[in-house]
Design a protein around this motif. Structure first.
Motif, PDB file in Angstrom:
ATOM      1  N   TYR A  45       0.861  -1.182   0.000  1.00 23.33           N
ATOM      2  CA  TYR A  45       0.000   0.000   0.000  1.00 23.33           C
ATOM      3  C   TYR A  45       0.896   1.230   0.000  1.00 23.33           C
ATOM      4  CZ  TYR A  45      -3.957  -3.009   1.331  1.00 23.33           C
ATOM      5  OH  TYR A  45      -4.934  -3.974   1.361  1.00 23.33           O
ATOM      6  N   ASN A  46       0.801   2.011  -1.053  1.00 20.22           N
ATOM      7  CA  ASN A  46       1.606   3.237  -1.147  1.00 20.22           C
ATOM      8  C   ASN A  46       3.075   2.960  -0.866  1.00 20.22           C
ATOM      9  OD1 ASN A  46      -0.616   4.856  -1.835  1.00 20.22           O
ATOM     10  ND2 ASN A  46      -1.179   5.069   0.329  1.00 20.22           N
ATOM     11  N   PHE A  47       3.579   1.900  -1.495  1.00 21.20           N
ATOM     12  CA  PHE A  47       5.001   1.554  -1.550  1.00 21.20           C
ATOM     13  C   PHE A  47       5.544   0.853  -0.299  1.00 21.20           C
ATOM     14  CE2 PHE A  47       4.300   5.550  -3.906  1.00 21.20           C
ATOM     15  CZ  PHE A  47       4.305   5.001  -5.200  1.00 21.20           C
ATOM     16  N   THR A  48       4.673   0.530   0.656  1.00 23.43           N
ATOM     17  CA  THR A  48       5.165  -0.156   1.847  1.00 23.43           C
ATOM     18  C   THR A  48       4.071  -1.063   2.408  1.00 23.43           C
ATOM     19  OG1 THR A  48       6.320   0.160   3.949  1.00 23.43           O
ATOM     20  CG2 THR A  48       4.527   1.696   3.465  1.00 23.43           C
ATOM     21  N   ILE A  49       4.254  -1.546   3.624  1.00 22.20           N
ATOM     22  CA  ILE A  49       3.301  -2.480   4.212  1.00 22.20           C
ATOM     23  C   ILE A  49       2.052  -1.738   4.703  1.00 22.20           C
ATOM     24  CG2 ILE A  49       5.106  -4.092   4.895  1.00 22.20           C
ATOM     25  CD1 ILE A  49       4.835  -3.028   7.761  1.00 22.20           C
ATOM     26  N   PRO A  50       0.922  -2.439   4.849  1.00 25.18           N
ATOM     27  CA  PRO A  50      -0.265  -1.825   5.457  1.00 25.18           C
ATOM     28  C   PRO A  50       0.017  -1.394   6.896  1.00 25.18           C
ATOM     29  CG  PRO A  50      -0.831  -3.902   4.386  1.00 25.18           C
ATOM     30  CD  PRO A  50       0.669  -3.828   4.417  1.00 25.18           C
ATOM     31  N   SER A  51      -0.651  -0.347   7.332  1.00 24.44           N
ATOM     32  CA  SER A  51      -0.432   0.126   8.701  1.00 24.44           C
ATOM     33  C   SER A  51      -0.848  -0.932   9.718  1.00 24.44           C
ATOM     34  CB  SER A  51      -1.184   1.437   8.948  1.00 24.44           C
ATOM     35  OG  SER A  51      -2.579   1.247   8.813  1.00 24.44           O
ATOM     36  N   GLN A  52      -1.816  -1.776   9.354  1.00 27.29           N
ATOM     37  CA  GLN A  52      -2.233  -2.848  10.261  1.00 27.29           C
ATOM     38  C   GLN A  52      -1.087  -3.826  10.523  1.00 27.29           C
ATOM     39  OE1 GLN A  52      -3.875  -1.875   7.537  1.00 27.29           O
ATOM     40  NE2 GLN A  52      -6.018  -1.512   8.030  1.00 27.29           N
ATOM     41  N   LEU A  53      -0.321  -4.115   9.479  1.00 22.90           N
ATOM     42  CA  LEU A  53       0.816  -5.018   9.640  1.00 22.90           C
ATOM     43  C   LEU A  53       1.932  -4.337  10.428  1.00 22.90           C
ATOM     44  CD1 LEU A  53       2.162  -7.716   9.095  1.00 22.90           C
ATOM     45  CD2 LEU A  53       2.824  -6.870   6.824  1.00 22.90           C
ATOM     46  N   LYS A  54       2.118  -3.044  10.212  1.00 19.24           N
ATOM     47  CA  LYS A  54       3.122  -2.315  10.980  1.00 19.24           C
ATOM     48  C   LYS A  54       2.778  -2.345  12.469  1.00 19.24           C
ATOM     49  CE  LYS A  54       6.637   0.483  11.757  1.00 19.24           C
ATOM     50  NZ  LYS A  54       6.486   0.856  13.150  1.00 19.24           N
ATOM     51  N   ALA A  55       1.491  -2.199  12.806  1.00 19.01           N
ATOM     52  CA  ALA A  55       1.082  -2.256  14.213  1.00 19.01           C
ATOM     53  C   ALA A  55       1.402  -3.621  14.817  1.00 19.01           C
ATOM     54  CB  ALA A  55      -0.416  -1.948  14.342  1.00 19.01           C
ATOM     55  N   TRP A  56       1.238  -4.688  14.025  1.00 22.07           N
ATOM     56  CA  TRP A  56       1.573  -6.028  14.522  1.00 22.07           C
ATOM     57  C   TRP A  56       3.084  -6.151  14.728  1.00 22.07           C
ATOM     58  CZ3 TRP A  56       4.498 -10.005  12.274  1.00 22.07           C
ATOM     59  CH2 TRP A  56       4.410 -11.251  12.903  1.00 22.07           C
ATOM     60  N   ILE A  57       3.868  -5.663  13.772  1.00 13.87           N
ATOM     61  CA  ILE A  57       5.328  -5.724  13.899  1.00 13.87           C
ATOM     62  C   ILE A  57       5.780  -4.991  15.155  1.00 13.87           C
ATOM     63  CG2 ILE A  57       7.481  -4.872  12.875  1.00 13.87           C
ATOM     64  CD1 ILE A  57       6.264  -5.607  10.136  1.00 13.87           C
ATOM     65  N   ASP A  58       5.140  -3.863  15.456  1.00 12.98           N
ATOM     66  CA  ASP A  58       5.504  -3.114  16.658  1.00 12.98           C
ATOM     67  C   ASP A  58       5.249  -3.908  17.937  1.00 12.98           C
ATOM     68  OD1 ASP A  58       6.399  -0.893  15.284  1.00 12.98           O
ATOM     69  OD2 ASP A  58       4.473   0.148  15.361  1.00 12.98           O
ATOM     70  N   ARG A  59       4.392  -4.923  17.870  1.00 12.79           N
ATOM     71  CA  ARG A  59       4.110  -5.747  19.051  1.00 12.79           C
ATOM     72  C   ARG A  59       5.017  -6.965  19.151  1.00 12.79           C
ATOM     73  NH1 ARG A  59      -0.656  -3.570  21.055  1.00 12.79           N
ATOM     74  NH2 ARG A  59      -1.014  -1.661  19.864  1.00 12.79           N
ATOM     75  N   VAL A  60       5.679  -7.336  18.050  1.00  7.73           N
ATOM     76  CA  VAL A  60       6.558  -8.514  18.097  1.00  7.73           C
ATOM     77  C   VAL A  60       8.038  -8.145  18.019  1.00  7.73           C
ATOM     78  CG1 VAL A  60       4.763  -9.985  17.119  1.00  7.73           C
ATOM     79  CG2 VAL A  60       6.489  -8.988  15.597  1.00  7.73           C
ATOM     80  N   LEU A  61       8.336  -6.933  17.627  1.00 14.50           N
ATOM     81  CA  LEU A  61       9.734  -6.481  17.609  1.00 14.50           C
ATOM     82  C   LEU A  61      10.011  -5.840  18.962  1.00 14.50           C
ATOM     83  CD1 LEU A  61      12.133  -6.356  15.606  1.00 14.50           C
ATOM     84  CD2 LEU A  61      11.396  -4.062  15.008  1.00 14.50           C
ATOM     85  N   VAL A  62      10.337  -6.686  19.935  1.00 15.16           N
ATOM     86  CA  VAL A  62      10.385  -6.276  21.335  1.00 15.16           C
ATOM     87  C   VAL A  62      11.755  -6.585  21.923  1.00 15.16           C
ATOM     88  CG1 VAL A  62       9.367  -6.582  23.622  1.00 15.16           C
ATOM     89  CG2 VAL A  62       7.912  -6.694  21.584  1.00 15.16           C
ATOM     90  N   LYS A  63      12.400  -5.562  22.435  1.00 11.05           N
ATOM     91  CA  LYS A  63      13.714  -5.731  23.056  1.00 11.05           C
ATOM     92  C   LYS A  63      13.619  -6.704  24.234  1.00 11.05           C
ATOM     93  CE  LYS A  63      17.475  -3.038  25.140  1.00 11.05           C
ATOM     94  NZ  LYS A  63      17.909  -1.681  25.584  1.00 11.05           N
ATOM     95  N   GLY A  64      14.547  -7.639  24.275  1.00  6.48           N
ATOM     96  CA  GLY A  64      14.556  -8.630  25.336  1.00  6.48           C
ATOM     97  C   GLY A  64      13.729  -9.862  25.026  1.00  6.48           C
ATOM     98  N   LYS A  65      12.883  -9.790  24.004  1.00  8.00           N
ATOM     99  CA  LYS A  65      12.038 -10.916  23.608  1.00  8.00           C
ATOM    100  C   LYS A  65      12.437 -11.463  22.241  1.00  8.00           C
ATOM    101  CE  LYS A  65       9.183 -10.838  27.164  1.00  8.00           C
ATOM    102  NZ  LYS A  65       9.011 -11.975  28.095  1.00  8.00           N
ATOM    103  N   THR A  66      12.544 -10.581  21.259  1.00 10.37           N
ATOM    104  CA  THR A  66      12.893 -11.031  19.911  1.00 10.37           C
ATOM    105  C   THR A  66      14.237 -10.479  19.437  1.00 10.37           C
ATOM    106  OG1 THR A  66      11.542  -9.237  18.978  1.00 10.37           O
ATOM    107  CG2 THR A  66      10.499 -11.392  19.233  1.00 10.37           C
ATOM    108  N   PHE A  67      14.805  -9.555  20.187  1.00  9.10           N
ATOM    109  CA  PHE A  67      16.161  -9.086  19.920  1.00  9.10           C
ATOM    110  C   PHE A  67      16.727  -8.500  21.201  1.00  9.10           C
ATOM    111  CE2 PHE A  67      13.748  -5.217  19.523  1.00  9.10           C
ATOM    112  CZ  PHE A  67      14.602  -4.212  19.973  1.00  9.10           C
ATOM    113  N   LYS A  68      18.038  -8.311  21.224  1.00  3.23           N
ATOM    114  CA  LYS A  68      18.682  -7.655  22.352  1.00  3.23           C
ATOM    115  C   LYS A  68      19.887  -6.878  21.856  1.00  3.23           C
ATOM    116  CE  LYS A  68      21.843 -11.431  23.626  1.00  3.23           C
ATOM    117  NZ  LYS A  68      22.294 -12.330  24.708  1.00  3.23           N
TER     118      LYS A  68
END
Length: 202
Positions: free
Chosen positions: A94-117
């Motif tokens: 959508y408009n050259f990038t991901i849907p905002s709904q998918l971005k909101a999901w990524i913001d919930r799984v890209l979590v310091k201490g859980k999926t990266f450190k």
């Protein structure tokens, strides 16, 4: 073995990415009948976008009462992701990038201490044992050899995000040119569906 299936298109049954992501899941289910599938439709049950209150709560500040249900949803989607061996994502451009709904999901799984450190040497991904398959649909053509390559911020972004979390088993199935006319759409969809049937077993 667990599979998490994510869809983010707002087009419902008319969506190309939804058709392709469903075909991917069907292929993996046929190959592994015992596969346990969890499905999340990010347009049916959208997540709120991050706010200052979300970030404050993540740092240990008291959360407003009205934020409680959303924080519970955050924990649920993070656990779905962490528990999954395979993640299948339908991701239209959508408009050259991901849907905002998918971005909101990524913001919930890209979590310091859980999926990266972070440590003294820099960032380290913590979930490298997952297989991620992304079904992409794009209205035009954005390959490296095209004039529009610089406008592609969907596949490049997702490659970076999942790579940042340590995931190296990352596969993309693309349907390109779906807005260039009915014939282009049908050809792109058929090619993507064919690619889905050729996926390796789970």
């Amino acid at each position: 073995m667990k599979l998490l299936h994510i869809d983010s298109s707002v087009l419902g049954p008319h969506s190309v990415s939804r058709q392709v992501s469903a075909a991917i899941v069907d292929r993996l289910r046929q190959a592994t009948p015992s596969l346990e599938v969890v499905y999340r439709d990010l347009t049916e049950t959208p997540l709120a976008h991050l706010s200052g209150s979300h970030l404050a709560a993540a740092q240990g500040a008291p959360a407003p009462a009205e934020l409680g249900p959303d924080l519970t949803a955050s924990e649920t989607v993070l656990n779905e992701f962490l528990d999954a061996d395979i993640v299948v994502i339908g991701a239209p451009m959508y408009n050259f990038t991901i849907p905002s709904q998918l971005k909101a999901w990524i913001d919930r799984v890209l979590v310091k201490g859980k999926t990266f450190k972070y440590d003294a040497s820099g960032p380290e991904g913590l979930v490298g044992d997952k297989r991620v398959i992304v079904a992409i649909s794009r209205g035009g053509h954005y390959g490296a050899e095209t004039p529009y390559a610089a406008g592609e911020h969907l596949e490049t972004y997702l490659r970076w995000v999942f790579g940042f979390m340590g995931i190296t088993s990352l596969e993309f199935i693309s349907a390109d040119g779906v807005n260039l006319g009915p014939e282009h759409r049908e050809k792109a969809l058929a090619g993507a569906l064919q690619a889905a049937t050729g996926l390796q077993a789970a």
